[in-house]
Every structure is written in structure tokens, then in C-alpha cells.
Design a protein around this motif. Structure first.
Motif, PDB file in Angstrom:
ATOM      1  N   ARG A  68     132.568 -25.140  69.388  1.00  0.00           N
ATOM      2  CA  ARG A  68     131.924 -24.286  68.215  1.00  0.00           C
ATOM      3  C   ARG A  68     130.622 -24.102  68.712  1.00  0.00           C
ATOM      4  O   ARG A  68     129.713 -25.056  68.926  1.00  0.00           O
ATOM      5  CB  ARG A  68     131.985 -25.069  66.769  1.00  0.00           C
ATOM      6  N   HIS A  69     130.354 -22.759  68.577  1.00  0.00           N
ATOM      7  CA  HIS A  69     128.616 -22.259  69.062  1.00  0.00           C
ATOM      8  C   HIS A  69     128.293 -21.205  68.063  1.00  0.00           C
ATOM      9  O   HIS A  69     128.651 -21.143  66.973  1.00  0.00           O
ATOM     10  CB  HIS A  69     128.796 -21.756  70.467  1.00  0.00           C
ATOM     11  N   ARG A  70     126.912 -20.827  68.690  1.00  0.00           N
ATOM     12  CA  ARG A  70     126.196 -19.964  67.438  1.00  0.00           C
ATOM     13  C   ARG A  70     127.065 -18.644  67.293  1.00  0.00           C
ATOM     14  O   ARG A  70     127.539 -18.128  68.546  1.00  0.00           O
ATOM     15  CB  ARG A  70     124.938 -19.656  68.179  1.00  0.00           C
ATOM     16  N   PRO A  71     127.481 -18.128  66.139  1.00  0.00           N
ATOM     17  CA  PRO A  71     128.156 -17.045  65.832  1.00  0.00           C
ATOM     18  C   PRO A  71     127.355 -15.575  66.137  1.00  0.00           C
ATOM     19  O   PRO A  71     126.189 -15.790  66.522  1.00  0.00           O
ATOM     20  CB  PRO A  71     128.413 -17.191  64.335  1.00  0.00           C
ATOM     21  N   ASP A  72     128.012 -14.661  65.966  1.00  0.00           N
ATOM     22  CA  ASP A  72     127.357 -13.173  66.407  1.00  0.00           C
ATOM     23  C   ASP A  72     126.580 -13.126  65.122  1.00  0.00           C
ATOM     24  O   ASP A  72     127.060 -12.254  64.041  1.00  0.00           O
ATOM     25  CB  ASP A  72     128.544 -12.395  66.796  1.00  0.00           C
ATOM     26  N   TYR A  73     125.490 -13.097  65.053  1.00  0.00           N
ATOM     27  CA  TYR A  73     124.515 -12.673  63.830  1.00  0.00           C
ATOM     28  C   TYR A  73     124.354 -11.358  63.843  1.00  0.00           C
ATOM     29  O   TYR A  73     124.119 -10.605  62.922  1.00  0.00           O
ATOM     30  CB  TYR A  73     123.456 -13.647  63.939  1.00  0.00           C
ATOM     31  N   SER A 112     133.993 -15.433  65.879  1.00  0.00           N
ATOM     32  CA  SER A 112     132.668 -15.407  67.019  1.00  0.00           C
ATOM     33  C   SER A 112     132.139 -16.716  67.031  1.00  0.00           C
ATOM     34  O   SER A 112     131.167 -16.891  67.963  1.00  0.00           O
ATOM     35  CB  SER A 112     131.670 -14.432  66.438  1.00  0.00           C
ATOM     36  N   ARG A 113     132.520 -17.593  66.340  1.00  0.00           N
ATOM     37  CA  ARG A 113     132.047 -18.991  66.645  1.00  0.00           C
ATOM     38  C   ARG A 113     132.795 -19.693  67.806  1.00  0.00           C
ATOM     39  O   ARG A 113     132.020 -20.863  68.362  1.00  0.00           O
ATOM     40  CB  ARG A 113     132.254 -19.971  65.361  1.00  0.00           C
ATOM     41  N   TYR A 114     133.881 -19.189  67.972  1.00  0.00           N
ATOM     42  CA  TYR A 114     134.680 -19.942  69.114  1.00  0.00           C
ATOM     43  C   TYR A 114     135.049 -19.052  70.282  1.00  0.00           C
ATOM     44  O   TYR A 114     135.782 -19.267  71.144  1.00  0.00           O
ATOM     45  CB  TYR A 114     136.027 -20.216  68.660  1.00  0.00           C
TER      46      TYR A 114
END
Length: 429
Positions: free
Chosen positions: A34-39, A393-395
Motif C-alpha cells: 500500500r502506498h500514497r494514493p492519487d490525490y 490507486s493505493r495499490y
């Protein structure tokens, strides 16, 4: 280190690389990745919501004067719809995508029930079609839930078919898809007289089937049957025939009920000129242009902000589509990828049809402009779909060019980046 251990390590590396490149049909949503999502997805969506709210606020006095309601009636209801939509976005963004896959069939059944319930509900004299579930002063348009449910259900079914190798199987894939298509054509297009929403749902399903790897011959055969059914539905309804004739001969039907809205929309767009009349200077909203806050809101926007403003708004929509496309390309598994493709098709088709109808290049259809048009149900489910994309978008993974030639788990090759998953080269015919 001896030759035997070197060979063993080499086989392990090769097996690892093959496993990384293998298309995944099941869950690959490992919390460790899990990472930074698409803000930016949220920022662009917020811009579109703000544009719609500003336009509705500016024409709310005009709309209220025509409908004899309070001056802030439309603005307040739009704010309530956005608030409920944001709640739906937050909830959808927190739901694990594996849960959506588990809930696909119950969600589809609930959407079917809501659609059937709308058929027995009393109708509003101003909107006589059986498209709304009405509870007192509240109304709910069932087809918006149906769009969302169809793409979740179809993504799950196709992802399973890809994993099992049964994507071409007539019984497991085409038969359930055919049943759903037939029911939608009969109920939504036939009974509810909503051919526009039917077209959007059919294109969503067609895009997802194409990306999943359905053979082109079968897709073209199904498309031919659908086109034939739609032609019959147009021929059976006089108002649909009139709309088609208005599209073919716009200037000759401006005084008729079928051509009035299209002509007034062109007048609104043309009146905006290069820079627009200004935020508080709309003329067409004062009863001249029907559905000024809903289907015709782009024409009102063009009247206020002109050609330059219209190009800017189109640029914002293109930015949204680019973000969704990138999420689809980098989605970690087939289910999430198909979800993103369905949402991309949903938003892009509705935007294209709505704007195209307002500038006279497409026939007029009762389809809202996503995030901009007035309407609670459409905003709520559109924002719920954005929440699903935000969760995907988190993955997301990166392609080989970004990852130094190494494909991450669930990544897709160049052919799938162009649109179609195909495990066996040359198997699409």
C-alpha cells in the motif's frame, strides 16, 4: 558457491520473474504494498464539483423564478447532493476491493430490485417516465445505481473468467451477459424510455468485455444485435424519431417540441462568444433553455464563460480521464483493472454525449454531465466510483519502463496497456 547452488538460484530467479509477470485474477491487495494514493484524482474531481456548483448558484434565481421556488432552492439541494456524495466517496475509498467483489451479486440484485420498484412508483407530472423511486419529497434514480452495480458485477465475473480460462465460454460468460443486456434493453430502454442511459451501460459492458479479451467476432456480433434492437426502439417511439430528424435537420425543427431544446442550446453556446457573457448574465436560464441545470448545463456554462472557458473545462475533463487511464494501466489485478476501465468508459461516454448534444454534433439525450450537472443520484454514485478508483490507486504498480525492465506483480504488458488482456498471443480473432 558451487555450480549446483548457482543453478538452483537461477531457477528460483526465473520462477520468481515468471510469477511476477503472470496475470493475476485474484486478490493482489497486499497491505505491505500500500502506498500514497492519487490525490490529483480528488483535486480534479473537486474542481469539476466546484464548477457545477458555481454555475448552479449563478442560475439558481432564474430557475427559482421559473419554478416558483425559493431563490436558493437549487443551490441548497446541490450542496446536499455533494455532501452525500463525499460521504459515499469516503466510504467507497475505505472498502477493500475484495469486498466489492464479494458484494457484486447482492449489489446487482439490489439494483435490479430498485429498478423494478421504480416501475410501480407514482410518477411526477413533469417527468412522467418510471425512472425514479420516490419517497415523499425525496427521489432516487435507479439507473445510476444500476450503472455502478453492472460494472462491479461484470468486473468480478470477467476477472474470474480470465483466471479460470473460461472467458470465451458461452455458458459461463456470454449467457449471463446476454441475459443482463436483454433485461436492460427491455426495462431501461423500453419501459423506462431511457435509451441514453441504456447506451452508456452497454458501452461500459462492451469496453470491459474488450479489455477482458472477448473475441472481436463475438463482440461485433453482439454489437450488431444491440444496434438492431436500438433501431427498433427508435422507430417505435415518435419522439425518438423526431429527435433523430432534429439532429439531421436542426434548423427546420426549432419551433417543435423535439427540436426546441437543441436549438436553444446552440443559441446559448453561440451567445457566449470568445470570453462569455459573465457569471451573472445568463439569458437562456430564464425559461428559454429546458433542463438548464441538468442535461443542458454545458450550454449554460458556455454562455457564461465562452469558448475559452469551455476549452478550460474540457481540459479538466481530459485531465480526469488521463488519471483514470493511468490507474487502469497500473491496477494490481484484473478485477481492479476492469473496474477502472468501466468507470473510465462511464464518465467519458457521458461527457462526450452531453457536450456533443449541446454543440449539435450528437443527437440530444437526457444524460447528465458528470460532477457538473444538477442531480443528487448521479453525483452520489459518480463520487462513489471516484472512491473506488482512489482505493485502487493505493495499490497501483509501475510498468517495465518505469521499473527498470522488471514487471511488478499484476503488471500488464504493452498489449494490455493498449486495452486487451490476452494470455495467449494471437488468440484474439
Amino acid at each position: 558457491m558451487g555450480p549446483r547452488s548457482t543453478a538452483t538460484n537461477g531457477r528460483a530467479v526465473n520462477n520468481g520473474l515468471r510469477s511476477l509477470r503472470r496475470p493475476s485474477s485474484g486478490s493482489t491487495f497486499d497491505s505491505s504494498r500500500r502506498h500514497r494514493p492519487d490525490y490529483w484524482l480528488l483535486v480534479i474531481t473537486a474542481i469539476l464539483l466546484a464548477v457545477g456548483l458555481i454555475v448552479i448558484f449563478s442560475i439558481s434565481p432564474a430557475l427559482s423564478a421559473v419554478s416558483r421556488s425559493s431563490s436558493n432552492f437549487y443551490t441548497v439541494r446541490q450542496l446536499i447532493a455533494i455532501a452525500l456524495g463525499l460521504v459515499a466517496l469516503v466510504v467507497a475509498a475505505q472498502v477493500p476491493l475484495d469486498k466489492w467483489r464479494q458484494w457484486a451479486k447482492p449489489l446487482m440484485a439490489f439494483a435490479a430490485g430498485a429498478t423494478l420498484l421504480a416501475l410501480v412508483m407514482p410518477v411526477n407530472p413533469n417527468y412522467p417516465a418510471h425512472r425514479w423511486v420516490r419517497l415523499g419529497s425525496l427521489s432516487f434514480q435507479s439507473v445510476e445505481l444500476l450503472k455502478f452495480a453492472v460494472l462491479v458485477w461484470l468486473a468480478g465475473m470477467l476477472a474470474t473468467g480470465i483466471g479460470n480460462g473460461t472467458i470465451r465460454d458461452l455458458k459461463r460468460t456470454l449467457r449471463p451477459v446476454g441475459i443482463v443486456l436483454g433485461v436492460i434493453l427491455v426495462i431501461v430502454a423500453g419501459v423506462q424510455s431511457d435509451l441514453g442511459s441504456t447506451g452508456v451501460i452497454l458501452l461500459i459492458m462492451g469496453a470491459m468485455l474488450f479489455v477482458a479479451g472477448m473475441p472481436l467476432k463475438r463482440l461485433l456480433f453482439i454489437s450488431g444485435i444491440i444496434v438492431l434492437c436500438c433501431a427498433v426502439l427508435v422507430a417505435l417511439m415518435p419522439y425518438r424519431r423526431d429527435r433523430l430528424m432534429t439532429y439531421l435537420h436542426p434548423s427546420s425543427n426549432c419551433q417543435s417540441s423535439s427540436g426546441y431544446q437543441a436549438c436553444q442550446a446552440l443559441i446559448a453556446v453561440g451567445s457566449g462568444g470568445m470570453a462569455g457573457l459573465g457569471l451573472g448574465s445568463s439569458v437562456q436560464a430564464y425559461g428559454y433553455l429546458p433542463e438548464a441545470a441538468n442535461d443542458s448545463i454545458f450550454a449554460i456554462y458556455a454562455e457564461k464563460f465562452g469558448f475559452i472557458g469551455s476549452v478550460v473545462l474540457l481540459g479538466v475533463f481530459v485531465a480526469l480521464f488521463v488519471r483514470i487511464k493511468q490507474i487502469a494501466e497500473r491496477a494490481p489485478d484484473n478485477f481492479s483493472r476492469l473496474l477502472a476501465v468501466g468507470i473510465f468508459t462511464w464518465f467519458s461516454v457521458q461527457s462526450l454525449v452531453n457536450i456533443g448534444a449541446m454543440i449539435g454534433v450528437l443527437p440530444l439525450k437526457g444524460i447528465t454531465l458528470p460532477f457538473v450537472s444538477y442531480g443528487g443520484t448521479s453525483i452520489i454514485f459518480a463520487l462513489a466510483a471516484i472512491g473506488v478508483l482512489f482505493q485502487i490507486s493505493r495499490y497501483t504498480t509501475y510498468d517495465r519502463q518505469r521499473n527498470g525492465g522488471m514487471a511488478h506483480a499484476g503488471s500488464i504488458d504493452r498489449r494490455r496497456l493498449r486495452g486487451a488482456h490476452n494470455a495467449a498471443p494471437g488468440s484474439r480473432d
